[in-house]
Enzyme design. Structure first.
Site, PDB file in Angstrom:
ATOM      1  N   ASP A  38       0.822  -1.231   0.000  1.00  0.00           N
ATOM      2  CA  ASP A  38       0.000   0.000   0.000  1.00  0.00           C
ATOM      3  C   ASP A  38       0.851   1.274   0.000  1.00  0.00           C
ATOM      4  O   ASP A  38       0.619   2.184  -0.796  1.00  0.00           O
ATOM      5  CB  ASP A  38      -1.069   0.007   1.115  1.00  0.00           C
ATOM      6  CG  ASP A  38      -0.547   0.012   2.536  1.00  0.00           C
ATOM      7  OD1 ASP A  38       0.666  -0.243   2.745  1.00  0.00           O
ATOM      8  OD2 ASP A  38      -1.359   0.266   3.455  1.00  0.00           O
ATOM      9  N   GLY A 125      -2.865  -7.322  14.233  1.00  0.00           N
ATOM     10  CA  GLY A 125      -2.769  -7.132  12.787  1.00  0.00           C
ATOM     11  C   GLY A 125      -4.116  -7.178  12.105  1.00  0.00           C
ATOM     12  O   GLY A 125      -4.205  -7.393  10.895  1.00  0.00           O
ATOM     13  N   ASP A 173      -5.616  -0.032   5.710  1.00  0.00           N
ATOM     14  CA  ASP A 173      -6.474  -0.421   6.833  1.00  0.00           C
ATOM     15  C   ASP A 173      -7.700   0.478   6.955  1.00  0.00           C
ATOM     16  O   ASP A 173      -8.829   0.001   7.061  1.00  0.00           O
ATOM     17  CB  ASP A 173      -5.679  -0.377   8.146  1.00  0.00           C
ATOM     18  CG  ASP A 173      -4.472  -1.281   8.100  1.00  0.00           C
ATOM     19  OD1 ASP A 173      -4.390  -2.108   7.168  1.00  0.00           O
ATOM     20  OD2 ASP A 173      -3.602  -1.156   8.979  1.00  0.00           O
ATOM     21  N   TYR A 223       8.805  -1.646  10.511  1.00  0.00           N
ATOM     22  CA  TYR A 223       7.916  -1.172   9.445  1.00  0.00           C
ATOM     23  C   TYR A 223       8.547   0.056   8.777  1.00  0.00           C
ATOM     24  O   TYR A 223       8.643   0.136   7.555  1.00  0.00           O
ATOM     25  CB  TYR A 223       6.562  -0.817  10.072  1.00  0.00           C
ATOM     26  CG  TYR A 223       5.465  -0.479   9.093  1.00  0.00           C
ATOM     27  CD1 TYR A 223       4.615  -1.462   8.606  1.00  0.00           C
ATOM     28  CD2 TYR A 223       5.260   0.833   8.657  1.00  0.00           C
ATOM     29  CE1 TYR A 223       3.589  -1.145   7.718  1.00  0.00           C
ATOM     30  CE2 TYR A 223       4.248   1.150   7.778  1.00  0.00           C
ATOM     31  CZ  TYR A 223       3.412   0.158   7.319  1.00  0.00           C
ATOM     32  OH  TYR A 223       2.402   0.477   6.439  1.00  0.00           O
TER      33      TYR A 223
END
Ligand code: GLA
Length: 387
Positions: A38, A125, A173, A223
């Site tokens: 993404d 998650g 998300d 991340y």
């Protein structure tokens, strides 16, 4: 969720039974395929769950915000007095970050009482944070007739997470949570934000989520490290083509990476992103042709790439995935979300699902000393007012 119980809790906390609170719900999400794409302008394929966050909310006189959750004891009362600032690592930052986005856009909220309840496990998650953000955004938008579109609410929630909470996530998300549709996954192009709802018809198979129950301590720093490595790859690839992001390259171009990216680690990261985009496109195509077996194979390949090229899996996720694959009726299984812990998502033949859960649980406990949790979710609707 027992709404009567939650309403009772609300009155116990805040009193005044003559002023009925309004109920909103926002789901969590599971990503079926398309991981760590993404923020690279790529494709993702998540769906909203029937688990998520409930919010009871009502207006009160004055200028005080009262925020509370039925999940644990951590109430906050704060006066609206200009913009808020981050209050450490508490859950409260998710709603406050969203409220800030409304304040920044000139929406004066006034006094409010909030009671949240989440049944999506947090830190697993499954986007419990995006779920809290979006339920807050949808509620404020409705309450104050703010008139923001669903996409604006998604972007405001992402901004809250990036700038207020300090987690530099992509848009998947919040988008999945905002645009969920019952029995459909969302095929989203994260560069253009164009999307398509694709029916998920699994016939003889179940979607099963397995929680490693491993605490994801290093997720945020790793991340950000991955994001940095992808930026580095884009920079190096400028010598090949003027690209804005890795998703502008096709799988056929992976063989060229060696020439432009000398660092094998950065090259592997780019390889994952480019190959994963290819897998998402194929996954959507085969699903439309009811080829669930190939869909499962692509999920497996996705996990392998996340393990070997992107290196975001870890012992617990790999144990679930590689032991799970040995069990009968498992046609695809992979990590979902950021990785390093959290959950796997699997497609398992219905008649084998009970054995899958009991056998995998036993092997996992023996191997890791952790007890996994299993969920059999339904694919639900996006964030909305429900009462
Ligand atoms: C987390 C982030 C998302 C996405 C995934 C990995 O869930 O919040 O934006 O990057 O990790 O696909």
């Amino acid at each position: 969720m027992d709404i009567t119980y939650l309403t009772e809790k609300f009155y116990e906390k805040y009193g005044n039974r003559n002023n009925k609170p309004v109920l909103f719900f926002s789901p969590g999400r599971v990503n079926l395929i398309g991981e760590h794409t993404d923020y690279n302008g790529g494709f993702v394929f998540p769906c909203a769950l029937n688990y998520g966050t409930y919010l009871l909310i009502r207006k009160i006189n004055g200028n005080i915000l009262k925020l509370s959750t039925a999940n644990f004891n951590e109430d906050v009362e704060t006066e609206i007095n200009g913009l808020f600032s981050n209050s450490g690592q508490k859950w409260i930052n998710y709603p406050l970050g969203v409220i800030n986005e409304f304040l920044k856009r000139g929406i004066k909220t006034g006094g409010l009482e909030f009671l949240y309840y989440g049944d999506v496990p947090n830190g697993a998650g499954l986007s419990s944070s995006a779920s809290i953000e979006m339920v807050t955004a949808v509620a404020l938008n409705d309450f104050f007739n703010a008139g923001f579109s669903a996409l604006e609410l998604v972007k405001m929630s992402q901004k809250a997470e990036n700038e207020f909470v300090g987690m530099n996530c992509g848009i998947m998300d919040q988008f999945a949570v905002g645009f969920g549709k019952k029995d459909h996954a969302i095929f989203l192009n994260c560069d253009t934000l164009s999307f398509e709802h694709v029916p998920i018809i699994l016939k003889d198979y179940y979607l099963i989520i397995t929680n490693t129950n491993k605490r994801r301590g290093l997720t945020d720093s790793k991340y950000n490290e991955r994001r940095g490595e992808c930026d580095k790859a884009v920079e190096l690839l400028q010598a090949y083509k003027p690209i804005r992001n890795l998703s502008e390259l096709y799988t056929g171009e992976i063989s060229l990476l060696e020439k432009y990216i000398k660092d094998p680690v950065v090259r592997k990261r780019a390889t994952h992103v480019i190959s994963e985009n290819g897998r998402v496109v194929e996954a959507v195509k085969v699903l439309k042709n009811n080829d669930i077996i190939r869909f499962g194979e692509l999920m497996n390949l996705s996990h392998d790439s996340l393990k070997n090229d992107y290196e975001v899996t870890g012992f617990e996720l790999d144990t679930l995935v590689y032991e799970g694959r040995k069990l009968p009726g498992v046609i695809g299984t992979r990590m979902t979300g950021a990785g390093f812990g959290g959950c796997t998502v699997s497609i398992v033949r219905k008649t084998d699902s009970a054995k899958f859960m009991s056998d995998l649980s036993a092997i996992y406990q023996k191997t890791t000393n952790l007890v996994p949790d299993f969920y059999q979710p339904e694919i639900g609707e996006g964030a909305r007012r429900i009462g």
